[in-house]
Design an enzyme around this catalytic site. Structure first.
Site, PDB file in Angstrom:
ATOM      1  CD  GLU A   1      -4.697  -1.366  -3.912  1.00 11.54           C
ATOM      2  OE1 GLU A   1      -4.439  -0.347  -4.588  1.00 11.54           O
ATOM      3  OE2 GLU A   1      -3.979  -2.379  -3.918  1.00 11.54           O
TER       4      GLU A   1
ATOM      5  CG  ASP B   1      -0.546   8.111  -6.726  1.00 13.07           C
ATOM      6  OD1 ASP B   1      -0.728   6.915  -6.996  1.00 13.07           O
ATOM      7  OD2 ASP B   1      -0.633   8.573  -5.577  1.00 13.07           O
TER       8      ASP B   1
END
Length: 269
Positions: free
Chosen positions: A49, A60
């Site tokens: 990824e 995040d």
């Protein structure tokens, strides 16, 4: 079959889970990031990824937020990220590579242009964390029509009523976020993960990859016994942040990747 389908079929035949590694494109700079990217498959990454840097990565945690800041500060953008994928594909035609990020940069770039260039560069799939299934026509549908997999995230708060809607149109694999919150958070208990996997399997035949909070080979191995894939991101990104030099960043990330890969491979022996 797509690269993702081929890879997961190979791993099923070998009776082991995939190690799915996440790094942010351009962190800490283009050349160092490319060296890490090129080294990941040999270090044991089965699927990669690659994060597309964004100014507001709301899903995040601190480690990946800082990675975004470092990458953007070094001049990384979507053009350079796609260039990085092309450079990776010059030496690797088999490892699946998924771009992960947010819709805003894609929208600004132009959806049609982005899909065409991503496909041409050698991208296999997309994870766009802030685009719910209600907006499939914005990116998911045209991406899949062009041959790109569209991978959905599910969480502990995705109930049985919502889950079929989330999974509809998903392809490649399903990314189960094992704790509600931001990336790099504390890990979920294995009992919780096992229950979640059983629930997801009632709704989909796609490979299940578990992420968020996995940092050690031992933990990766434990999760590898339960699902088709183990996703590690923040632990790798932390190695870049703590490295004293660019060379050390490459060595430390690939070193941890090897340890994680061994943990995953030992899991079902």
């Amino acid at each position: 079959m797509s690269r993702l389908q081929t890879r997961f079929a190979e791993l099923k035949q070998a009776d082991r889970a995939a190690l799915v590694t996440f790094v942010t494109a351009g962190d800490p700079d283009y050349e160092t990031s490319l060296a890490i990217l090129k080294g990941l498959p040999e270090a044991g990454a089965d699927v990669i990824e690659l994060g597309m840097p964004f100014t507001d990565p709301m899903a995040d945690g601190p480690a990946i937020q800082l990675a975004n800041i470092r990458a953007l500060g070094a001049g990384q953008n979507l053009v350079k990220t796609l260039r990085m994928v092309r450079a990776f594909r010059e030496g690797d035609r088999t490892t699946p590579l998924v771009l992960m990020g947010y819709f805003n940069p894609i929208h600004y770039y132009g959806v049609e242009r982005f899909i065409a260039e991503a496909r041409e560069a050698g991208v296999d799939g997309l994870i766009v964390v802030d685009l719910p299934p209600e907006h499939n026509e914005d990116l998911c549908d045209p991406a899949q029509a062009a041959g790109l997999d569209f991978i959905r995230l599910t969480t502990p708060t995705t109930d049985d009523k919502r889950l079929p809607r989330v999974l509809a149109g998903s392809s490649g694999f399903v990314y189960y976020v094992s704790v509600a919150g931001v990336t790099g958070a504390h890990a979920a208990s294995l009992e919780h993960v096992e229950q979640a996997v059983a629930r997801l399997r009632r709704h989909t035949d796609l490979p299940l990859c578990i992420g968020f909070g996995i940092r050690s080979p031992e933990h990766a191995g434990s999760v590898a016994r339960l699902a088709e894939g183990v996703v590690v991101g923040s632990a790798l990104v932390d190695r870049i942040a703590k490295a004293g030099s660019k060379e050390q960043a490459v060595g430390d990330v690939l070193g941890l990747c090897r340890e994680l890969a061994e943990g995953v491979r030992r899991a079902r022996r």
